[in-house]
Design a protein around this motif. Structure first.
Motif, PDB file in Angstrom:
ATOM      1  N   ASP B 214      49.151  98.108  13.713  1.00  0.00           N
ATOM      2  CA  ASP B 214      48.325  99.370  15.262  1.00  0.00           C
ATOM      3  C   ASP B 214      47.019 100.707  14.818  1.00  0.00           C
ATOM      4  OD1 ASP B 214      49.817  97.664  16.892  1.00  0.00           O
ATOM      5  OD2 ASP B 214      51.066 100.011  16.624  1.00  0.00           O
ATOM      6  N   GLU B 215      46.850 101.227  14.068  1.00  0.00           N
ATOM      7  CA  GLU B 215      45.749 102.124  13.451  1.00  0.00           C
ATOM      8  C   GLU B 215      44.806 101.461  13.071  1.00  0.00           C
ATOM      9  OE1 GLU B 215      48.792 102.590  12.455  1.00  0.00           O
ATOM     10  OE2 GLU B 215      49.643 104.234  13.370  1.00  0.00           O
ATOM     11  N   ASN B 216      44.353 100.572  12.519  1.00  0.00           N
ATOM     12  CA  ASN B 216      43.929  99.318  11.806  1.00  0.00           C
ATOM     13  C   ASN B 216      43.323  98.624  12.952  1.00  0.00           C
ATOM     14  OD1 ASN B 216      42.845 100.422   9.176  1.00  0.00           O
ATOM     15  ND2 ASN B 216      44.925  99.010   8.281  1.00  0.00           N
ATOM     16  N   ALA B 217      44.476  98.496  13.495  1.00  0.00           N
ATOM     17  CA  ALA B 217      43.440  97.449  14.976  1.00  0.00           C
ATOM     18  C   ALA B 217      42.896  98.169  15.728  1.00  0.00           C
ATOM     19  CB  ALA B 217      44.548  96.838  16.249  1.00  0.00           C
ATOM     20  N   ALA B 218      43.635  99.781  16.322  1.00  0.00           N
ATOM     21  CA  ALA B 218      42.549 100.814  16.470  1.00  0.00           C
ATOM     22  C   ALA B 218      40.567 100.655  16.279  1.00  0.00           C
ATOM     23  CB  ALA B 218      43.364 101.887  17.440  1.00  0.00           C
ATOM     24  N   ARG B 219      40.900 100.307  14.629  1.00  0.00           N
ATOM     25  CA  ARG B 219      39.761 101.014  14.290  1.00  0.00           C
ATOM     26  C   ARG B 219      38.918 100.152  14.004  1.00  0.00           C
ATOM     27  NH1 ARG B 219      41.019 102.757   8.227  1.00  0.00           N
ATOM     28  NH2 ARG B 219      43.019 103.798   9.456  1.00  0.00           N
ATOM     29  N   TRP B 220      39.020  99.102  14.062  1.00  0.00           N
ATOM     30  CA  TRP B 220      38.119  97.619  14.165  1.00  0.00           C
ATOM     31  C   TRP B 220      38.198  96.952  16.162  1.00  0.00           C
ATOM     32  CZ3 TRP B 220      35.466  97.894  10.185  1.00  0.00           C
ATOM     33  CH2 TRP B 220      35.305  98.381   9.132  1.00  0.00           C
TER      34      TRP B 220
END
Lengths: 169, 287
Positions: B214-220
């Motif tokens: 979820d963290e990476n999805a929010a970042r990209w």
């Protein structure tokens, strides 16, 4: 010797170069000797001509009577114990026209005979797991007039399989 | 949910595997009359690997799925040097075979009989040569240390091998389990071989390589969150080895690996190819 003296007076790097060259020289000499010993061991009375071992049986007056050669060689299989396959060509000659036979002395089988010939050639589909010896003989004799062999060699000297070569993942 | 996805993804893969299986064994039948040395006849039933070393030059061509972060190339050719070798001391062994797709392996032969051999081993990523991209490669995740075992058996003219490996780095604690069957046959001095196999990969392992947190999805912006499930994939390999001389060996090998939905559904993947293929040829010097 002059070269050695000159190099001895130079710096450390040159000494290392000299050591390298000397090592190379030693290795070359060793390989030359080893090759010579090998060739001599292959067949007594043989000589190497263009990478072909030509065997001659020498009479008392040191004149070669018969010649038998086979090309190409050796036969190389992948692993020890495998049968090796090689298309080879035998050629022979003898100063006296007569009846001659090419014999596989390892298996004691006659490969081909010629009648009233002084020379001949024969193509053979060699198939064997072992080094085989061949001789040229008079048709009615067991005496070797000339001999040669087809060495069988392997890349992997052990017949044991490297089991992990069969992994896929 | 993962089970549903697994079963659904198996259908096309099973079809492909059936074709591959049929193709491989039809080929074997064709060459059957030319088999002069079966596996059992040309090898000793011994658990020890051969001690040897060889270095070679390999050319690889591969066609596989691509990363979104890559330049979009799905196939490319590369050239590399490789080292093959093994050394056995008592029952301990160290080995590296570029064709295996693994890196350096340290192991212990725990059991050996005439027909079966069990090895306990640690598989590393050192000296690893990659072929087709099966989804388990990422430039920032190339550490690999798996521990496990493999059971190899000689059944008729075939070799069967079962292996199970568990991540030992603690990065993902993933597990793989595989089964394969292979055979070889000699046509004059050409040594052909064929292998087919199936592999299970746990969800932890797949998610480590293709999951998106979820963290990476929010970042990209263009990346959705994704949690990969477990998977089953099939592979096949056909190859030939030829002894050029006592010291030089030529090899050529073609491989195909199915890519499970757990991998191809990842938003990190640009393409959705279900099969990755590779071909490599090499020449090596054997010491």
């Amino acid at each position: 010797m002059i070269f050695l003296k000159k190099v001895a007076n130079t710096d450390k790097t040159s000494k290392q170069v000299l050591a390298l060259k000397f090592s190379t020289l030693l290795c070359t000499t060793f390989l030359f000797i080893a090759t010579s010993v090998n060739a001599a061991a292959v067949s007594q009375g043989s000589e190497i001509l263009n990478n072909v071992i030509v065997s001659k049986v020498m009479p008392s007056n040191a004149q070669p009577l018969a010649q038998l050669k086979v090309t190409p060689k050796p036969c190389v299989a992948l692993r020890k114990g495998q049968k090796c396959y090689l298309e080879v060509n035998f050629s022979w000659q003898h100063p006296q026209v007569s009846d001659y036979c090419l014999v596989n002395t390892t298996t004691s089988k006659i490969i081909k005979c010629w009648q009233q010939q002084g020379h001949g050639q024969f193509n053979l589909d060699f198939q064997s797991k072992l080094t085989n010896d061949f001789s040229l003989r008079h048709k009615a004799s067991n005496k070797d007039l000339a001999s040669t062999q087809i060495p069988v060699a392997w890349v992997y000297k052990s017949s044991k399989r490297a089991k992990s070569t069969w992994r896929l993942f | 949910m993962n089970n549903v996805k697994l079963n659904k993804s198996l259908i096309p893969h099973l079809s492909l595997a059936a074709i591959i299986f049929a193709g491989t064994f039809c080929s074997s039948d064709i060459f059957a009359s030319d088999i002069s040395q079966s596996l059992r006849n040309n090898t000793e039933q011994d658990s020890d690997s051969e001690d040897y070393l060889e270095v070679g030059l390999m050319i690889r061509v591969r066609d596989s799925q691509t990363f979104k972060s890559s330049n979009g190339r799905g196939s490319y050719t590369s050239t590399s040097l490789f080292i093959n070798g093994s050394y056995t001391w008592n029952n301990l062994f160290i080995e590296n075979y570029s064709e295996s797709g693994h890196g350096l392996v340290l192991g212990y032969n725990a059991f050996a009989s005439d027909d079966w051999s069990l090895d306990l081993m640690a598989t590393t990523g050192w000296l690893k040569v990659s072929f087709e991209n099966d989804g388990r490669y990422s430039p920032d995740k190339n550490d690999e240390l798996m521990v496990g075992g493999r059971l190899s058996g000689y059944v008729g003219n075939n070799i069967v091998q079962f292996a199970i490996n568990q991540d030992a780095t603690g990065d993902h604690n993933g597990t793989t389990a595989s089964a394969l069957i292979g055979r070889n046959w000699q046509l004059r001095n050409w040594n052909f071989h064929g292998i087919i196999g199936v592999e299970y990969a746990s969800a932890k392992l797949n998610d480590y390589y293709v999951g998106v947190s979820d963290e990476n999805a929010a970042r990209w912006d263009n990346l959705d969150a994704y949690k990969a499930g477990e998977s089953v994939s099939f592979s096949t390999e056909l190859g030939v080895t030829y002894p050029i001389s006592e010291d030089w060996v030529f090899r050529a090998t073609g491989r195909a690996v199915t890519l499970p939905d757990a991998i191809t559904d990842s938003p990190r993947r640009r393409s959705k190819k279900s099969v990755a293929t590779s071909f490599h040829t090499s020449i090596s010097y054997v010491f």
